[in-house]
Design an enzyme around this catalytic site. Structure first.
Site, PDB file in Angstrom:
ATOM      1  N   ASP A 109      18.616  14.242 -17.609  1.00  0.00           N
ATOM      2  CA  ASP A 109      19.040  12.902 -17.196  1.00  0.00           C
ATOM      3  C   ASP A 109      20.126  13.082 -16.130  1.00  0.00           C
ATOM      4  OD1 ASP A 109      20.262  10.398 -16.975  1.00  0.00           O
ATOM      5  OD2 ASP A 109      20.534  10.054 -19.101  1.00  0.00           O
ATOM      6  N   LYS A 130      21.778   9.211 -30.146  1.00  0.00           N
ATOM      7  CA  LYS A 130      22.798   9.950 -29.415  1.00  0.00           C
ATOM      8  C   LYS A 130      23.387  10.999 -30.354  1.00  0.00           C
ATOM      9  CE  LYS A 130      22.950   7.557 -25.534  1.00  0.00           C
ATOM     10  NZ  LYS A 130      22.681   8.192 -24.230  1.00  0.00           N
ATOM     11  N   GLY A 167      17.706   4.077 -19.223  1.00  0.00           N
ATOM     12  CA  GLY A 167      18.378   2.812 -18.985  1.00  0.00           C
ATOM     13  C   GLY A 167      19.880   2.984 -18.992  1.00  0.00           C
ATOM     14  N   LYS A 179      16.126   7.311 -13.862  1.00  0.00           N
ATOM     15  CA  LYS A 179      16.883   6.064 -13.836  1.00  0.00           C
ATOM     16  C   LYS A 179      17.087   5.704 -12.371  1.00  0.00           C
ATOM     17  CE  LYS A 179      19.719   6.855 -17.944  1.00  0.00           C
ATOM     18  NZ  LYS A 179      21.081   7.177 -18.436  1.00  0.00           N
ATOM     19  N   LYS A 237      15.428   7.078 -30.069  1.00  0.00           N
ATOM     20  CA  LYS A 237      16.344   8.108 -29.543  1.00  0.00           C
ATOM     21  C   LYS A 237      17.685   7.903 -30.204  1.00  0.00           C
ATOM     22  CE  LYS A 237      18.737   8.164 -25.061  1.00  0.00           C
ATOM     23  NZ  LYS A 237      18.491   8.114 -23.605  1.00  0.00           N
ATOM     24  N   GLU A 272      17.582  15.628 -24.846  1.00  0.00           N
ATOM     25  CA  GLU A 272      17.983  15.127 -23.528  1.00  0.00           C
ATOM     26  C   GLU A 272      19.375  15.642 -23.172  1.00  0.00           C
ATOM     27  OE1 GLU A 272      17.646  10.858 -23.263  1.00  0.00           O
ATOM     28  OE2 GLU A 272      18.619  10.759 -21.308  1.00  0.00           O
ATOM     29  N   ASP A 277      19.774  12.613 -27.573  1.00  0.00           N
ATOM     30  CA  ASP A 277      20.411  12.648 -26.256  1.00  0.00           C
ATOM     31  C   ASP A 277      21.866  13.086 -26.437  1.00  0.00           C
ATOM     32  OD1 ASP A 277      21.351  12.291 -23.690  1.00  0.00           O
ATOM     33  OD2 ASP A 277      20.873  10.147 -23.560  1.00  0.00           O
ATOM     34  N   SER A 304      17.425   3.258 -27.797  1.00  0.00           N
ATOM     35  CA  SER A 304      18.446   4.303 -27.766  1.00  0.00           C
ATOM     36  C   SER A 304      19.584   3.861 -28.680  1.00  0.00           C
ATOM     37  CB  SER A 304      18.939   4.487 -26.326  1.00  0.00           C
ATOM     38  OG  SER A 304      20.063   5.328 -26.281  1.00  0.00           O
TER      39      SER A 304
HETATM   40  O1  OSB Z   1      22.285   8.731 -21.335  1.00  0.00           O
HETATM   41  O2  OSB Z   1      20.575   7.521 -21.386  1.00  0.00           O
HETATM   42  C1  OSB Z   1      21.805   7.609 -21.370  1.00  0.00           C
HETATM   43  C2  OSB Z   1      23.392   4.135 -21.745  1.00  0.00           C
HETATM   44  C3  OSB Z   1      24.475   4.259 -20.915  1.00  0.00           C
HETATM   45  C4  OSB Z   1      24.702   5.453 -20.285  1.00  0.00           C
HETATM   46  C5  OSB Z   1      23.840   6.541 -20.477  1.00  0.00           C
HETATM   47  C6  OSB Z   1      22.731   6.412 -21.304  1.00  0.00           C
HETATM   48  C7  OSB Z   1      22.529   5.199 -21.979  1.00  0.00           C
HETATM   49  C8  OSB Z   1      21.442   4.985 -22.917  1.00  0.00           C
HETATM   50  C9  OSB Z   1      21.012   3.554 -23.184  1.00  0.00           C
HETATM   51  O3  OSB Z   1      20.932   5.867 -23.571  1.00  0.00           O
HETATM   52  C10 OSB Z   1      19.665   3.256 -22.664  1.00  0.00           C
HETATM   53  C11 OSB Z   1      19.365   1.769 -22.653  1.00  0.00           C
HETATM   54  O4  OSB Z   1      18.990   1.238 -23.700  1.00  0.00           O
HETATM   55  O5  OSB Z   1      19.516   1.128 -21.599  1.00  0.00           O
HETATM   56 MG    MG Z   2      20.636  10.091 -21.275  1.00  0.00          MG
END
Ligand code: OSB
Ligand code: MG
Length: 374
Positions: A240, A164, A303, A264, A162, A215, A190, A136
């Protein structure tokens, strides 16, 4: 098994690179490491992976710690039992605070698996296979920086990328990544709730880039408007933030709010609820209420930039058969130069091996944790 003590250690680890999302930018990560000891001397470890600020969900590190101290530990210490549902009784009356619950619940699961001498993945009912690793990538200062990061990640064999997105950082980066790396590499975005229904034209544009999924485009608690948006897109929506429980998952599937769910454990209150959401998706059949052609709704594991303790739990969870899409679990070095478990969690050819050892299968470095604990 009888619970003798439960200790919480608040750690704050520097990230190897800053992580920026639509809701904020982070250079370090807070976590609560939960250590449980049974009267037989078995140790179980869990992680509360909420952020230090309530910007992703209402949970944050300090509130989770307080919930654990005041409302969970006093009821759990001295409890005796053999299965998780028994130990979850004190959790049930407490509303919300899912990340607080999850950290303690995972420590109980780890101890239960160790008591049986089984790896956690096996104790959870999972299959014996390596776990594909995804990455991510946060919002970057420039498109060039993003192109470089994605090129590096593809070179390292990550199985899914992924990125952001947020308003102003969406079409352009996606378009450029497709131009440079082609239309077919596994890419998703995301939004962390940064859009609304008024952004339908933008979401329709994103629909043209062969994304694996979008996402959480809309607000963090929404299930209703996502259904309206999903009905106008070919690209699957993945929820999510909106999914906190088995019922939330069921509502989303019945309404057609998404075609994929990100599970999660922290967000849903632990591994037990994660498994139930997994099962709900895995057993979902076309014709159940709406008949949208969604048999076995796929899930993947998200995560929260977990330390090795939390990531060991995420790996175990992903051994369940419904986790058919590569998740966000990356190897240790992607997050921290100095992780708190041994052996280091490593990726080989894009996959992370399951441990064969009992419980989470990693040694938690308590000396290091005690040294840095806040
Ligand atoms: O939205 O998935 C999310 C990290 C912190 C808060 C929200 C998110 C995330 C990630 C990181 O996308 C995922 C990871 O590598 O742990
Ligand atoms: Mg997310």
């Amino acid at each position: 098994m009888k619970i003798e003590t439960i200790e919480t250690y608040h750690v704050r680890l520097p990230l190897v690179s800053p992580f920026a999302t639509s809701f904020g930018r982070f250079t370090e990560k807070d976590a609560l490491i939960v250590r449980l000891v049974t009267s037989e001397g078995i140790e179980g470890f869990g992680e509360t992976a909420s952020l230090s600020v309530p910007l992703y969900s209402s949970d944050f590190t300090d509130s989770d710690r307080m919930v654990q101290e005041r409302f969970l530990k006093p009821y759990l210490i001295g409890m005796e039992g053999t299965d998780i549902t028994h130990f979850l009784k004190p959790f049930a009356p407490i509303r919300g605070h899912n990340f607080a619950k999850a950290g303690v619940e995972m420590a109980i699961f780890d101890a239960l698996a160790k008591e049986k001498g089984m790896p956690l993945w096996q104790y959870l009912g999972g299959d014996d296979h390596d776990i594909p690793s995804g990455i991510s990538l946060g919002i970057m200062p420039t498109i060039d920086a993003l192109v470089k990061a994605v090129g590096d990640a593809l070179g390292e064999n990550y199985q899914r990328i992924k990125i952001k997105i947020k308003p102003g950082w969406d079409i352009e980066p996606v378009k450029e990544l497709r131009r440079v790396f082609g239309n077919d590499f596994p890419l998703m975005v995301d939004a962390n709730s940064a859009y609304s229904q008024e952004d339908m034209p933008l979401l329709r544009k994103l629909d043209g880039y062969n994304l694996l999924m979008i996402e959480q485009p809309l607000s963090n608690d929404d299930i209703y408007d996502h259904a309206k948006v999903q009905s106008q897109l070919r690209t699957p929506i993945c929820l999510d933030e909106s999914i906190h429980s088995v019922d939330d998952a069921r509502y989303a599937l019945e309404l057609g709010s998404c075609k994929i769910i990100n599970i999660k454990p922290g967000r849903v209150g632990g591994l037990y609820n994660s498994i139930r959401i997994h099962d709900t998706c895995y057993n979902h059949r076309d014709g159940s209420f709406t008949g949208r052609g969604m048999d076995r709704v796929p899930v993947w594991c998200g995560g929260m930039l977990e330390t090795g303790v939390g990531r060991a739990h995420l790996l175990a969870l992903q051994s369940l058969p419904g986790f058919t899409i590569t998740g966000d679990t990356s190897p240790g070095k992607r997050y921290y130069s100095d992780d708190i478990v041994e052996p280091e969690i490593v990726m080989k050819k894009g996959f992370i091996e399951q441990s064969r050892e009992p419980g989470i299968g990693y040694t938690v470095l308590m000396d290091k944790i005690k040294e840095i604990a806040l």
